[in-house]
Structures are given as C-alpha cells and as structure tokens.
Motif scaffolding. Structure first.
Motif, PDB file in Angstrom:
ATOM      1  N   ILE A   7       0.857  -1.177   0.000  1.00 30.56           N
ATOM      2  CA  ILE A   7       0.000   0.000   0.000  1.00 30.56           C
ATOM      3  C   ILE A   7       0.894   1.228   0.000  1.00 30.56           C
ATOM      4  CG2 ILE A   7      -1.745   1.292   1.270  1.00 30.56           C
ATOM      5  CD1 ILE A   7      -2.716  -1.341   2.426  1.00 30.56           C
ATOM      6  N   ARG A  10      -0.763   6.367  -3.380  1.00 30.86           N
ATOM      7  CA  ARG A  10      -1.783   6.337  -4.436  1.00 30.86           C
ATOM      8  C   ARG A  10      -2.990   5.491  -4.019  1.00 30.86           C
ATOM      9  NH1 ARG A  10       1.266   4.405  -9.555  1.00 30.86           N
ATOM     10  NH2 ARG A  10       2.139   3.050  -7.973  1.00 30.86           N
ATOM     11  N   VAL A  11      -2.758   4.424  -3.279  1.00 29.53           N
ATOM     12  CA  VAL A  11      -3.859   3.584  -2.819  1.00 29.53           C
ATOM     13  C   VAL A  11      -4.734   4.372  -1.843  1.00 29.53           C
ATOM     14  CG1 VAL A  11      -4.479   1.517  -1.515  1.00 29.53           C
ATOM     15  CG2 VAL A  11      -2.613   1.442  -3.182  1.00 29.53           C
ATOM     16  N   LEU A  15      -8.688   5.384  -2.272  1.00 36.34           N
ATOM     17  CA  LEU A  15      -9.700   5.011  -1.302  1.00 36.34           C
ATOM     18  C   LEU A  15     -10.323   6.213  -0.601  1.00 36.34           C
ATOM     19  CD1 LEU A  15      -8.019   1.854   0.245  1.00 36.34           C
ATOM     20  CD2 LEU A  15      -9.896   1.952  -1.416  1.00 36.34           C
ATOM     21  N   SER A  55      -9.015   2.960 -11.222  1.00 36.64           N
ATOM     22  CA  SER A  55      -8.868   1.820 -10.317  1.00 36.64           C
ATOM     23  C   SER A  55      -8.078   0.698 -10.970  1.00 36.64           C
ATOM     24  CB  SER A  55     -10.242   1.307  -9.884  1.00 36.64           C
ATOM     25  OG  SER A  55     -10.913   2.290  -9.142  1.00 36.64           O
ATOM     26  N   MET A  58      -4.545   1.308 -10.798  1.00 39.79           N
ATOM     27  CA  MET A  58      -4.004   1.184  -9.457  1.00 39.79           C
ATOM     28  C   MET A  58      -3.584  -0.232  -9.113  1.00 39.79           C
ATOM     29  SD  MET A  58      -4.100   4.191  -8.164  1.00 39.79           S
ATOM     30  CE  MET A  58      -3.700   3.689  -6.509  1.00 39.79           C
ATOM     31  N   ARG A  59      -4.048  -1.224  -9.874  1.00 38.77           N
ATOM     32  CA  ARG A  59      -3.758  -2.620  -9.538  1.00 38.77           C
ATOM     33  C   ARG A  59      -2.289  -2.883  -9.299  1.00 38.77           C
ATOM     34  NH1 ARG A  59      -6.555  -6.987 -13.278  1.00 38.77           N
ATOM     35  NH2 ARG A  59      -8.527  -5.956 -13.575  1.00 38.77           N
ATOM     36  N   CYS A  61      -0.052  -1.185  -7.955  1.00 41.45           N
ATOM     37  CA  CYS A  61       0.482  -0.797  -6.652  1.00 41.45           C
ATOM     38  C   CYS A  61      -0.318  -1.409  -5.504  1.00 41.45           C
ATOM     39  CB  CYS A  61       0.554   0.725  -6.503  1.00 41.45           C
ATOM     40  SG  CYS A  61      -1.023   1.542  -6.433  1.00 41.45           S
ATOM     41  N   TRP A  62      -1.376  -2.188  -5.814  1.00 42.33           N
ATOM     42  CA  TRP A  62      -2.168  -2.838  -4.780  1.00 42.33           C
ATOM     43  C   TRP A  62      -1.582  -4.171  -4.400  1.00 42.33           C
ATOM     44  CZ3 TRP A  62      -7.866  -1.768  -3.879  1.00 42.33           C
ATOM     45  CH2 TRP A  62      -8.138  -0.434  -4.138  1.00 42.33           C
ATOM     46  N   SER A  63      -0.980  -4.862  -5.344  1.00 44.39           N
ATOM     47  CA  SER A  63      -0.440  -6.178  -5.016  1.00 44.39           C
ATOM     48  C   SER A  63       0.728  -6.516  -5.931  1.00 44.39           C
ATOM     49  CB  SER A  63      -1.514  -7.247  -5.149  1.00 44.39           C
ATOM     50  OG  SER A  63      -1.963  -7.317  -6.478  1.00 44.39           O
TER      51      SER A  63
END
Length: 64
Positions: A7, A10-11, A15, A55, A58-59, A61-63
């Motif tokens: 995280i 940007r996350v 959110l 969104s 963003m993937r 930087c999410w995982s």
C-alpha cells in the motif's frame, strides 16, 4: 505462495474517494457492467468508466 499487498500513497488517495469506494463495494458483491454501475449509483456512464480506468491502473500498486 503467500500473496503480498503493498500500500502506497496512491492507494490511500484512491480510497479517499467515496465514489470509488462505492463502486468497489458494488463490484465486491458481484460483477457489474458500466451501465449497471451507472444505474445503481446514479452516475453518468462516462464517470463510472473513468473511475474504473483509474482503479484498474491502481492494480499494480495494490499487489505484487
């Protein structure tokens, strides 16, 4: 193999958007089309599409 979640700023920014969170909640329940999301949330299709595009970007930087 264990999933790792990273995280970053940007996350948190993503959110922080109530609209993006509402879209994510809708998508958590089931898959929806842009039209279904638009109708459900009372938004223009172009706005929903824009939020989804952000969104999707963003993937990375999410995982890992």
């Amino acid at each position: 193999m264990q999933d790792e979640i990273r995280i970053d700023r940007r996350v948190f920014e993503a959110l922080a958007s109530d609209t993006r969170v509402a879209i994510l909640k809708e998508l958590d329940e089931r898959q929806n089309t842009v039209t279904e999301l638009s109708d459900s949330l009372g938004m223009a299709k172009s706005s929903v599409h824009e939020y989804l595009a952000i969104s999707h970007g963003m993937r990375s930087c999410w995982s890992c």
